[in-house]
Design a protein around this motif. Sequence first.
Motif, PDB file in Angstrom:
ATOM      1  N   GLN A   1      -7.507  -6.564 -12.997  1.00  0.00           N
ATOM      2  CA  GLN A   1      -6.934  -6.283 -14.318  1.00  0.00           C
ATOM      3  C   GLN A   1      -5.512  -6.834 -14.406  1.00  0.00           C
ATOM      4  N   VAL A   2      -5.262  -7.622 -15.455  1.00  0.00           N
ATOM      5  CA  VAL A   2      -3.933  -8.165 -15.704  1.00  0.00           C
ATOM      6  C   VAL A   2      -3.575  -7.910 -17.164  1.00  0.00           C
ATOM      7  N   ALA A   3      -2.620  -7.030 -17.381  1.00  0.00           N
ATOM      8  CA  ALA A   3      -2.140  -6.746 -18.742  1.00  0.00           C
ATOM      9  C   ALA A   3      -3.309  -6.482 -19.704  1.00  0.00           C
ATOM     10  N   GLY A   4      -4.252  -5.676 -19.266  1.00  0.00           N
ATOM     11  CA  GLY A   4      -5.379  -5.319 -20.108  1.00  0.00           C
ATOM     12  C   GLY A   4      -6.531  -6.301 -20.104  1.00  0.00           C
ATOM     13  N   ARG A   5      -6.398  -7.442 -19.431  1.00  0.00           N
ATOM     14  CA  ARG A   5      -7.477  -8.430 -19.336  1.00  0.00           C
ATOM     15  C   ARG A   5      -8.242  -8.215 -18.030  1.00  0.00           C
ATOM     16  N   GLN A   6      -9.565  -8.165 -18.112  1.00  0.00           N
ATOM     17  CA  GLN A   6     -10.384  -7.927 -16.932  1.00  0.00           C
ATOM     18  C   GLN A   6     -10.859  -9.237 -16.314  1.00  0.00           C
ATOM     19  N   SER A   7     -10.785  -9.305 -15.005  1.00  0.00           N
ATOM     20  CA  SER A   7     -11.261 -10.457 -14.249  1.00  0.00           C
ATOM     21  C   SER A   7     -12.022  -9.930 -13.042  1.00  0.00           C
ATOM     22  N   LEU A   8     -12.464 -10.827 -12.168  1.00  0.00           N
ATOM     23  CA  LEU A   8     -13.108 -10.402 -10.935  1.00  0.00           C
ATOM     24  C   LEU A   8     -12.060  -9.803 -10.004  1.00  0.00           C
ATOM     25  N   PRO A   9     -12.432  -8.817  -9.188  1.00  0.00           N
ATOM     26  CA  PRO A   9     -11.458  -8.220  -8.268  1.00  0.00           C
ATOM     27  C   PRO A   9     -11.041  -9.203  -7.179  1.00  0.00           C
ATOM     28  N   LEU A  10      -9.837  -9.010  -6.672  1.00  0.00           N
ATOM     29  CA  LEU A  10      -9.383  -9.779  -5.525  1.00  0.00           C
ATOM     30  C   LEU A  10     -10.059  -9.237  -4.268  1.00  0.00           C
ATOM     31  N   SER A  11     -10.233 -10.086  -3.280  1.00  0.00           N
ATOM     32  CA  SER A  11     -10.773  -9.629  -1.995  1.00  0.00           C
ATOM     33  C   SER A  11      -9.643  -9.071  -1.146  1.00  0.00           C
TER      34      SER A  11
ATOM     35  N   LYS B   1      -1.942  -1.197  -0.049  1.00  0.00           N
ATOM     36  CA  LYS B   1      -3.033  -1.128  -1.019  1.00  0.00           C
ATOM     37  C   LYS B   1      -4.264  -1.886  -0.503  1.00  0.00           C
ATOM     38  N   ALA B   2      -4.026  -2.979   0.213  1.00  0.00           N
ATOM     39  CA  ALA B   2      -5.144  -3.794   0.703  1.00  0.00           C
ATOM     40  C   ALA B   2      -5.966  -3.063   1.753  1.00  0.00           C
ATOM     41  N   ARG B   3      -5.346  -2.173   2.531  1.00  0.00           N
ATOM     42  CA  ARG B   3      -6.050  -1.484   3.619  1.00  0.00           C
ATOM     43  C   ARG B   3      -7.229  -0.668   3.113  1.00  0.00           C
ATOM     44  N   SER B   4      -7.105  -0.118   1.900  1.00  0.00           N
ATOM     45  CA  SER B   4      -8.186   0.708   1.348  1.00  0.00           C
ATOM     46  C   SER B   4      -9.023  -0.033   0.312  1.00  0.00           C
ATOM     47  N   HIS B   5      -8.835  -1.358   0.256  1.00  0.00           N
ATOM     48  CA  HIS B   5      -9.551  -2.187  -0.731  1.00  0.00           C
ATOM     49  C   HIS B   5     -10.642  -2.977   0.006  1.00  0.00           C
ATOM     50  N   ASP B   6     -11.833  -2.436   0.021  1.00  0.00           N
ATOM     51  CA  ASP B   6     -12.909  -2.978   0.868  1.00  0.00           C
ATOM     52  C   ASP B   6     -13.759  -4.024   0.160  1.00  0.00           C
ATOM     53  N   VAL B   7     -13.124  -4.976  -0.475  1.00  0.00           N
ATOM     54  CA  VAL B   7     -13.855  -6.079  -1.114  1.00  0.00           C
ATOM     55  C   VAL B   7     -13.815  -7.280  -0.176  1.00  0.00           C
TER      56      VAL B   7
ATOM     57  N   GLU C   1      -7.614 -11.944   0.173  1.00  0.00           N
ATOM     58  CA  GLU C   1      -6.686 -12.523  -0.807  1.00  0.00           C
ATOM     59  C   GLU C   1      -5.440 -11.653  -0.962  1.00  0.00           C
ATOM     60  N   ALA C   2      -5.632 -10.327  -0.956  1.00  0.00           N
ATOM     61  CA  ALA C   2      -4.489  -9.420  -1.038  1.00  0.00           C
ATOM     62  C   ALA C   2      -3.603  -9.565   0.201  1.00  0.00           C
ATOM     63  N   PHE C   3      -4.226  -9.678   1.366  1.00  0.00           N
ATOM     64  CA  PHE C   3      -3.489  -9.848   2.619  1.00  0.00           C
ATOM     65  C   PHE C   3      -2.674 -11.141   2.606  1.00  0.00           C
ATOM     66  N   GLU C   4      -3.282 -12.224   2.130  1.00  0.00           N
ATOM     67  CA  GLU C   4      -2.579 -13.506   2.089  1.00  0.00           C
ATOM     68  C   GLU C   4      -1.408 -13.466   1.102  1.00  0.00           C
ATOM     69  N   THR C   5      -1.557 -12.709   0.011  1.00  0.00           N
ATOM     70  CA  THR C   5      -0.447 -12.549  -0.930  1.00  0.00           C
ATOM     71  C   THR C   5       0.702 -11.796  -0.278  1.00  0.00           C
ATOM     72  N   ALA C   6       0.363 -10.788   0.540  1.00  0.00           N
ATOM     73  CA  ALA C   6       1.386 -10.038   1.264  1.00  0.00           C
ATOM     74  C   ALA C   6       2.143 -10.943   2.231  1.00  0.00           C
ATOM     75  N   LEU C   7       1.435 -11.860   2.887  1.00  0.00           N
ATOM     76  CA  LEU C   7       2.081 -12.776   3.823  1.00  0.00           C
ATOM     77  C   LEU C   7       3.096 -13.665   3.106  1.00  0.00           C
TER      78      LEU C   7
END
Length: 521
Positions: free
Chosen positions: A159-169, A195-201, A172-178
């Motif tokens: 979700q970005v500003a009310g727009r729905q898209s596919l969830p990040l894996s 947040k990524a630790r509990s995101h099991d995608v 992908e969240a881990f790489e953004t953190a890096l």
Amino acid sequence: MKPGCVWLYCALVMNLWIEKTLEDVFASSSHLRILASGEENIRLALRHYISEEKRKLETLQSLYEEVKTAYASEFGEVEIRSVFENPLNAYRLIKRFTTTWKEVWKFASDFAAFRDFESALGTLHDFIPNDDDIEGSKLSLLRLQMTYDLSIKDLLEGQVAGRQSLPLSQREAFETALVGLDIGKPDAALEWLEKARSHDVPPLVSSAETLGAMATAYAMKGDYLKAADSIREVITLDPNNPDHLRRILPLLTDKRPKPDSERERVQSTYRSLCRQGAFDTNSSYWAQDSEHLSCYLQRSKLTPFLRFKVEPIISGSPGVRLIHDFLNDKESLALKSSSVHLISRAKVGSSLISHVSDARIGKTAWLDDQFPDPLILRISRRISDVTGLNTTHPTGEKLQTSNYGMGGYYEPHHDYFRKYRDDNLIPGVANRGDRIATFMLYLNDVDAGGATVFPRLNLWTRPVKNAAIFWYNYKQSGDLDPDTLHAGCPVLLGEKWVANKWIREYGQEFHRRCGLTQDDS
């Protein structure tokens, strides 16, 4: 040749060799045993080959379904615009071209339809993103989250500003953190990691990798106790991997410079104004001292019956003004169409001396008054008409058009040069003077983000299609005006097109007279 093909080929050759060198095989059980063993090798090789081909086809099918989903709206129709104007979708688009499509290319030549595939991909040869693009898209995603204080949980869910898209894996969240660690933002990195630790995608990340990154973030913050706790957990989970500890040790003695307090203050105000400009939909601009100002109609000196709709945003220097409907739809479209095949990576500096910088992420083109389309000259004359300044070359610079896509922005900066360098070192300043004024045109509406902000004036303006804003970079006394520090906020949704006309000092002697005292603004 692929491994499965090699094994199958070798097995067949071996048995053909047996057939050619041994006659009357049926007469000997030992020979039959060799033949049976050879056939078993063929069967195993064939099974492996079939398995490999199935894997390839499954990969292709998975890719097809991924792209099909990315381009399908809730009504099942193709929505090209939704792909490149949503930052999460744009990130995945770049990622597919830098990872998945590369993998497909490696084995696609085995298929009869390869030529069609090769032809389709070949048409994009000049536009295919590289590894730098995927890293840039991750940084843009992190910048958007930090600037607009977006919920990481919402981003992970697509979700970005009310727009729905596919969830990040989770990966992908881990790489953004890096990326947050790479740019020295450990707090942001930790928030993404938690947040990524509990995101099991899937694809997922190992606990050791996550804890190792968290240890690095804690060490960057100077919290060495938490860093040590994380490292102990890493060693327990992955005792034979020294990489995590190797990343931490240099940070324990790292002497990082203290942050610039003035820069941090400006950045904080900049982000706050960007958020207001993105989410306050009740107005096209906001400024602290604009309550008592009123708009007016300004008569054109060149075109009969033309009136410019001028709205002062602040009083006094630098005289920021909003001019409504300065262009029409046809003119805005023509400027974009004339630029789209000319744009290249945006640079900072003047048209004569400039360089690529991460301070500005976008693409630009330069259009001079002699451009084949007479529209450019008409716009230049119209700018002169409304500002009262001389815009003819070389006093007026070429018109610069700019396109900002996913997370595109321009950090706080001044348009004048003199603060940074000696006049003699800047080509064009010695004989044209500095940029006395800036005229910026908005060529489209932006779905979210992309505001122009002035941190020292506590002012923002939202892009309004066909409108323009104007301000002076110099006071009437001839002094620089540091309050003209301004920035282009990151584009959150959609894209942003603007055009800039910078107007120089020399040639303005009878258009903007100098003040009588040094205090004149």
